[in-house]
Design a protein around this motif. Structure first.
Motif: not given
Lengths: 202, 202
Positions: A28, B170-173, A160-164, B176-180, A31, A15
């Motif tokens: 992350k 992706f906003d206002q999750l 591949p991570v979403l930090l937001g 977080v963090p979301v790992e993929l 890594r 993101d």
């Protein structure tokens, strides 16, 4: 003829952040520097990476191409000026409003420039030598280069991570949209995709 | 056993936006739908794409996997409800606070759900049939699925442009963090990189 490319690179979340909220997320984002099996010594005795073979190649490519670095004062302070020894092992130009008075590493290949990004990049080109790349870090310096049309390439280590939320790699750009060309190259490590793009100026 | 995957996808700029400021940037983000040589008819007679062979394969994969869509009211309104005929050609579940009163396409395969994302996804799974993917759009719906741990995969059509601001994918999750995990697949079209990731829940 342009003899030195000016490039920037960063580990970036999917993101678009190079740091999470309040300087988190580095476990992350970085890594891939330590999730492999190949030991990669640096010019710093206290710092050895263990990367996947693909990431080693990407890292070595960066190190071999780079003849000099331009960094901002924030990154310089955050890293304590790498104690005078940047892991890439090349001359470093620090763009700052004020030259530090208590810098204890007088013999280190660090140059302080106070009169703007163009001047810092010019100085770095002289230090890099003919044909070698000037690499600029972090985001603020990269943005200044992009705004001044000095930047040739953007290298992204896409994680591949979403930090937001957090610090975007590119923020408050003057001339948007910025079109890129590529990826010129694409290599898949462990939990990182190494991508290189060329900047297209209109 | 989970019989239907729930996935989301979008064309996204390198800095993480699915729309630029004030709904701009679509000419860049969606360029890959029309910058190739292969004609791709859709279920809509008025809409034919011309893509690169690689992008055709990515697009066809999405169409073939998708058994049903879940979309938000904003996307539904923006597209005028695709006039009752979504180009993917499958049943569409619209999550909305209020069922539209003047929807003129009564025979179209559109279902309106008002009691939340779980319910919308459940309805879409029934409509999709065993083993077929439920695809959710756009960003707000994807975020709700991610927050509710319903989302299995994220597909990104990564476009080499910096928009600088706008609507983040992706906003206002919430968590977080979301790992993929991934990319599970990676394919290079013209001015787009097709990437697929799996969500890792802790």
């Amino acid at each position: 003829m342009r003899t030195n490319k000016v490039c920037t690179g960063a580990s970036m979340s999917l993101d678009g952040y190079i740091a999470g909220p309040e300087e988190t997320g580095f476990d992350k984002l970085f890594r891939w520097y330590s999730n492999g099996t190949v030991r990669v010594p640096t010019t710093r005795g206290d710092l050895t990476f263990t990367m996947s073979p693909v990431s080693v190649e990407a890292w070595r490519g960066t190190v071999e191409r780079t003849g000099a670095l331009v960094v901002g004062r924030r990154l310089f302070d955050l890293t304590s000026g790498w104690e005078g020894n940047h892991p890439i092992g090349c001359p470093v130009v620090v763009l700052t409003h004020r030259v530090p008075e208590d810098w204890p590493y007088e013999d280190a290949p660090f140059t302080f420039v106070t009169d703007g990004i163009e001047s810092a990049v010019e100085r770095a080109k002289e230090l890099a030598g003919p044909g070698r790349t000037v690499t600029v870090n972090g985001g603020t310096i990269a943005r200044q280069c992009l705004d001044a049309r000095l930047l040739d390439e953007v290298w992204i280590d896409l994680v591949p991570v979403l930090l937001g939320a957090g610090t975007p790699f590119f923020d408050q750009l003057k001339n948007v949209p910025v079109e890129l060309e590529g990826p010129l190259s694409m290599a898949q490590g462990i939990d990182v995709t190494h991508l290189r793009y060329r900047v297209r100026y209109p």
